[in-house]
Scaffold this motif. Structure first.
Motif, PDB file in Angstrom:
ATOM      1  N   LEU A 113       0.836  -1.202   0.000  1.00 32.40           N
ATOM      2  CA  LEU A 113       0.000   0.000   0.000  1.00 32.40           C
ATOM      3  C   LEU A 113       0.867   1.246   0.000  1.00 32.40           C
ATOM      4  O   LEU A 113       2.019   1.240   0.419  1.00 32.40           O
ATOM      5  N   GLY A 114       0.257   2.341  -0.447  1.00 35.62           N
ATOM      6  CA  GLY A 114       1.001   3.591  -0.472  1.00 35.62           C
ATOM      7  C   GLY A 114       1.228   4.150   0.910  1.00 35.62           C
ATOM      8  O   GLY A 114       2.296   4.691   1.217  1.00 35.62           O
ATOM      9  N   ALA A 115       0.228   4.033   1.799  1.00 34.51           N
ATOM     10  CA  ALA A 115       0.336   4.588   3.140  1.00 34.51           C
ATOM     11  C   ALA A 115      -0.698   3.925   4.053  1.00 34.51           C
ATOM     12  O   ALA A 115      -1.605   3.237   3.582  1.00 34.51           O
ATOM     13  N   ILE A 116      -0.537   4.163   5.352  1.00 31.61           N
ATOM     14  CA  ILE A 116      -1.450   3.628   6.350  1.00 31.61           C
ATOM     15  C   ILE A 116      -1.907   4.766   7.250  1.00 31.61           C
ATOM     16  O   ILE A 116      -1.090   5.580   7.689  1.00 31.61           O
ATOM     17  N   ILE A 117      -3.206   4.827   7.522  1.00 31.93           N
ATOM     18  CA  ILE A 117      -3.744   5.790   8.476  1.00 31.93           C
ATOM     19  C   ILE A 117      -4.247   5.018   9.689  1.00 31.93           C
ATOM     20  O   ILE A 117      -5.033   4.078   9.553  1.00 31.93           O
ATOM     21  N   ILE A 118      -3.778   5.401  10.882  1.00 33.52           N
ATOM     22  CA  ILE A 118      -4.190   4.761  12.122  1.00 33.52           C
ATOM     23  C   ILE A 118      -5.119   5.719  12.863  1.00 33.52           C
ATOM     24  O   ILE A 118      -4.751   6.863  13.139  1.00 33.52           O
ATOM     25  N   VAL A 119      -6.325   5.248  13.180  1.00 29.62           N
ATOM     26  CA  VAL A 119      -7.311   6.061  13.893  1.00 29.62           C
ATOM     27  C   VAL A 119      -7.445   5.536  15.318  1.00 29.62           C
ATOM     28  O   VAL A 119      -7.862   4.402  15.529  1.00 29.62           O
TER      29      VAL A 119
END
Length: 339
Positions: free
Chosen positions: A116-122
């Protein structure tokens, strides 16, 4: 030796755009004149396309790891606004958002994030988990967890400043017995294990303020749910010899429960006891009396996180960025600051 960044500078585009043009990325939408400029720069600099360093291609897609369940995302207005913001901005920027891990539901092995290009952690994932994840993909953006000490991008609301501002307004109104009702901080790791602790931003700011002003802290903590707000306020009514004259509540859903408890006890909110809260969800305006609360732009926080992820994907920068989003106090009937 000429590199891809040299080509990008000569063509006045990002290195990511050069890479995607050379890889014939079908999702890339750029003008033909831009492509011509890139190939002209390659020719001028004598950049050898065939011998360029191989870099594993990352897809223009974002993975999301969230500590909430799918049901909570639907029920909780704040988390729902975050999810909608992520989806809207990803669509606008032509980024995929097709891998979502809800850690409360059914955690799976964290793998293939390197594609994946990036990961967002919420939410609050333990720092050790973020460190392990960064070994697969260093393009990480964390929402609502400013305590992470990793080289990652972070976006969060200014809970600390607004908590202390509201407490200062209580103090200026003459309140000395100021209570706090909130929820535990819940860290969730990649196995779905929950770790409950008191290291929560609003609680921490409340305790710092009370100590610095020589005041006694009065705290009730539970889960972040309306029924928990009622339970905690019921306990206070049964136990306390002297109730707080003002209460800061950690979220509007908790405030709904606090209202029910106080009104059942015939305690007049806004007169006998003043209340302020966080979130500014739709129901806040329609409670009786209407709820004074801190408006948090959850959707804009989420959109900013997607934009930061895009910058990482396109290699526009290497240094981490920290963004604090301002909030504003929406004054209603439950607490009117001294004019």
């Amino acid at each position: 030796m000429v590199g891809i960044r040299d080509v990008a500078r000569r063509a006045s585009v990002s290195p990511g755009t050069v890479s995607r043009v050379l890889n014939n990325d079908p999702t890339l939408s750029v003008a033909e004149t831009t492509k011509d400029r890139i190939y002209a720069a390659i020719k001028e600099l004598n950049y050898d396309i065939d011998k360029r360093k191989y870099v594993k291609r990352r897809l223009p897609s974002i993975g999301v790891i969230t500590t909430t369940s799918k049901q909570k995302e639907l029920d909780d207005p704040y988390f729902n606004a975050l999810r909608i913001g992520l989806e809207q901005e990803a669509r606008r920027l032509h980024l995929g958002l097709n891998r979502v891990y809800n850690l409360e539901d059914n955690p799976k092995t964290w793998q293939d994030f390197d594609k994946l290009g990036a990961i967002i952690i919420v939410g609050t994932v333990p720092e050790t988990a973020v460190k392990r994840l960064s070994k697969q993909n260093s393009n990480i953006v964390v929402i609502d967890n400013p305590d992470i000490n990793q080289e990652v991008d972070m976006v969060y609301a200014d809970f600390d400043r607004m908590t202390k501002r509201v407490l200062q307004l209580f103090l200026e109104k003459g309140h000395q017995r100021i209570g706090y009702i909130g929820g535990y901080n819940i860290d969730i790791d990649e196995d779905g294990e929950k770790i409950y602790n008191e290291n929560e931003k609003r609680l921490r700011a409340y305790q710092e303020f009370m100590t610095s002003n020589g005041l006694t802290s009065q705290v009730k903590l539970g889960l972040w749910e309306p029924l928990e707000g009622k339970r905690m306020m019921d306990e206070w009514l049964a136990e306390a010899q002297e109730l707080p004259t003002a209460i800061l509540v950690g979220s509007d859903p908790l405030s709904v429960g606090v209202y029910r408890s106080l009104q059942s006890a015939n305690i007049a909110i806004g007169q006998d006891i003043e209340i302020a809260s966080f979130d500014d969800i739709e129901i806040a305006e329609f409670l009786t009396p209407s709820l004074t609360t801190v408006h948090i732009s959850a959707g804009e926080i989420a959109k900013a996180a997607v934009r930061l992820a895009k910058e990482r994907i396109e290699e526009e920068r290497q240094e981490p960025v920290i963004m604090t989003f301002p909030s504003k106090l929406v004054v209603r009937e439950s607490f009117i600051p001294k004019s």
